[in-house]
Design an enzyme around this catalytic site. Structure first.
Site, short mmCIF file in Angstrom:
data_model
loop_
_atom_site.label_atom_id
_atom_site.label_comp_id
_atom_site.label_asym_id
_atom_site.label_seq_id
_atom_site.Cartn_x
_atom_site.Cartn_y
_atom_site.Cartn_z
N THR A 69 0.87 -1.18 0.00
CA THR A 69 0.00 0.00 0.00
C THR A 69 0.91 1.22 0.00
OG1 THR A 69 -0.13 0.40 2.40
CG2 THR A 69 -1.58 -1.31 1.50
N CYS A 70 0.31 2.41 0.04
CA CYS A 70 1.14 3.61 0.04
C CYS A 70 1.94 3.75 1.33
CB CYS A 70 0.28 4.86 -0.17
SG CYS A 70 -1.06 5.04 1.03
N ASN A 71 1.55 3.01 2.37
CA ASN A 71 2.22 3.16 3.67
C ASN A 71 2.93 1.91 4.17
OD1 ASN A 71 1.72 5.89 4.46
ND2 ASN A 71 -0.44 5.35 4.59
N GLN A 106 -7.44 -3.84 1.01
CA GLN A 106 -6.11 -3.98 0.41
C GLN A 106 -5.47 -5.31 0.80
OE1 GLN A 106 -4.63 -0.33 2.08
NE2 GLN A 106 -4.83 0.80 0.16
N GLY A 159 -8.16 12.13 -10.51
CA GLY A 159 -8.30 10.70 -10.22
C GLY A 159 -9.68 10.40 -9.68
N MET A 170 -9.31 5.88 -4.16
CA MET A 170 -8.83 6.98 -3.32
C MET A 170 -9.49 8.30 -3.70
SD MET A 170 -6.69 7.45 -0.77
CE MET A 170 -5.24 6.38 -0.85
#
Length: 437
Positions: A46-48, A108, A177, A181
């Site tokens: 994931t982004c983190n 996710q 986008g 998200m």
């Protein structure tokens, strides 16, 4: 058999570091983990966070080697055995997230695992483990207030924009986008009394669809620069593999505006060229700048975290028992398989003799098979119970001895035995049910 994982997350690394590691590892993931002796693997990205889960032997040392090879020894965390299981349950529950309690992580985790299962990398053990993680994540959100009023990365971006600008009331916002998200951002910003929400997406129809849902306006993606000129805040959240807003784009827009421009990039990989931050009149924020929201969120949810941890410990005990039963099952299967093979041969031989002497019918063979199967089950019932007890006591040398004596258990397993061994097996489905989709 043991389970282990290596993880690098927002706790110890910046978003660009996590992204760089993922881009390095992704094309050669199996080569990176090949130094480990493993039978299954899965990953979460994931982004983190980026995490790799393995099922195998002697995992701690090889996971340390992986960390060293990737140059993340000081930033990565390694968990093996019970601590690995606990960590995954915490991740799925949302208490390891930068935005504590956020719900996006559960989907996710499910999505990443399903990709690995469909690709043949994940097997039975990880299916049970990730299935339990998803179950726990759902239970936590159902029985606690950990996600009540929680903020996602998307809504945290809106909150940061509100703080920087003082208010969003009467402001023009550009959302780049219209995916998952972007939808979260749109829902959060729609309630802020903005003058207008402009939504740009490469697929214009998706922008139109989201705009209708929140009362926004869909705009053409190739006209981004025109809208950069007139908007007060830009939040970018595409899934593009490259920057979609360049330094040149912003420079052209800034020539025709006198007011400050706030850009918040919450995409991974980054949507906005990093050098944009050097331009006068432009403030560029990224996911890393949302950390202060995370800290405030954590303080508000400390009491709920304790409740979540209680549920995790309860569910962890059940998961440990399940995995121990799986470890015993191969040995149990080996006993039944060998017994059935020999008994089957003996039944055929006995039936041939009875038929030759007394001319018996085929019905007699069925009676002999029923008798033989009943004898096997009764004879092996106690050893089966003992093997399960040995597994639950971590006496794995007993299990290995049985497997050595009886073989690998690749023979057919009868229905009677299968019902015995599988009794109490929980139904675990990592995929979202139709009712939830």
């Amino acid at each position: 058999m043991e389970i282990g994982c290596i993880t690098i997350s927002h706790k110890n690394a910046k978003v660009e570091e996590i992204e760089k590691i993922w881009l390095t590892v992704k094309p050669r993931l199996e080569d990176v983990i090949s130094k480990c002796s493993f039978s299954e693997y899965a990953y979460i990205f994931t982004c983190n966070r980026f995490e790799i889960y393995l099922v195998g032997e002697n995992l701690k040392s090889c996971l340390q080697d992986i960390a060293e090879e990737l140059g993340i020894t000081g930033k990565a965390e390694i968990f093996v055995g019970e601590s690995c299981l606990r960590h995954l349950l915490r991740v799925a529950s949302g208490i390891e997230s930068m935005i504590v309690g956020e719900e996006q992580i559960l989907g996710q985790v499910r999505q990443c695992f399903n990709l690995c299962r469909e690709g043949g990398q994940a097997g039975e053990v990880l299916e049970r483990v990730f299935g339990k993680a998803v179950q726990v994540g759902r239970r936590v959100r159902r029985e606690t207030a950990i996600s009540k009023g929680s903020v996602s990365i998307g809504s945290a971006a809106v909150e940061v924009a509100e703080r920087v600008l003082g208010t969003l009331k009467g402001k023009k916002a550009l959302l780049v986008g219209a995916g998952e998200m972007g939808t979260l951002v749109a829902k959060a910003i729609a309630g802020k009394e903005v003058e207008a929400v402009l939504i740009a997406n490469r697929t214009y129809e998706k922008a139109e669809e989201l705009a209708k849902r929140i009362g926004g306006v869909a705009v053409k993606f190739d006209k981004l620069v025109d809208y950069l000129k007139v908007c007060d805040v830009v939040i970018s959240a595409t899934s593009a593999p490259h920057a979609v807003i360049t330094r040149g784009d912003v420079e052209r827009a800034m020539r025709e505006r006198s007011q400050k421009l706030l850009i918040i990039d919450i995409a991974l990989p980054r949507d906005v060229d990093e050098s944009v931050a050097q331009l006068d009149g432009v403030e560029l924020l990224t996911i890393d700048d949302l950390r202060r929201i995370s800290e405030e969120n954590l303080a508000r949810r400390r009491e709920e975290i304790a409740k979540v941890e209680g549920i995790i410990e309860e569910e962890l005990e059940q998961l440990k028992l399940l995995l121990k039963d799986i470890s015993a099952r191969d040995a149990i299967a080996a006993m039944y398989s060998l017994a059935e093979r020999f008994v089957g041969e003996e039944v055929e031989e006995l039936y041939a003799k009875l038929n030759a002497r007394y001319g018996v019918s085929e019905d007699v063979k069925e009676i002999l098979n029923d008798f033989a199967n009943s004898l096997i089950k009764k004879f092996l019932r106690e050893p089966t119970v003992r093997l399960r007890e040995a597994a639950r006591k971590d006496e794995f040398h007993v299990i290995e001895s049985i497997k050595y004596v009886f073989g690998d258990g690749n023979g057919r397993v009868s229905e009677g035995k299968d019902a015995k061994v599988e009794e109490g097996k929980p139904e675990v489905d990592v995929q979202r049910s139709k009712a939830e989709s």
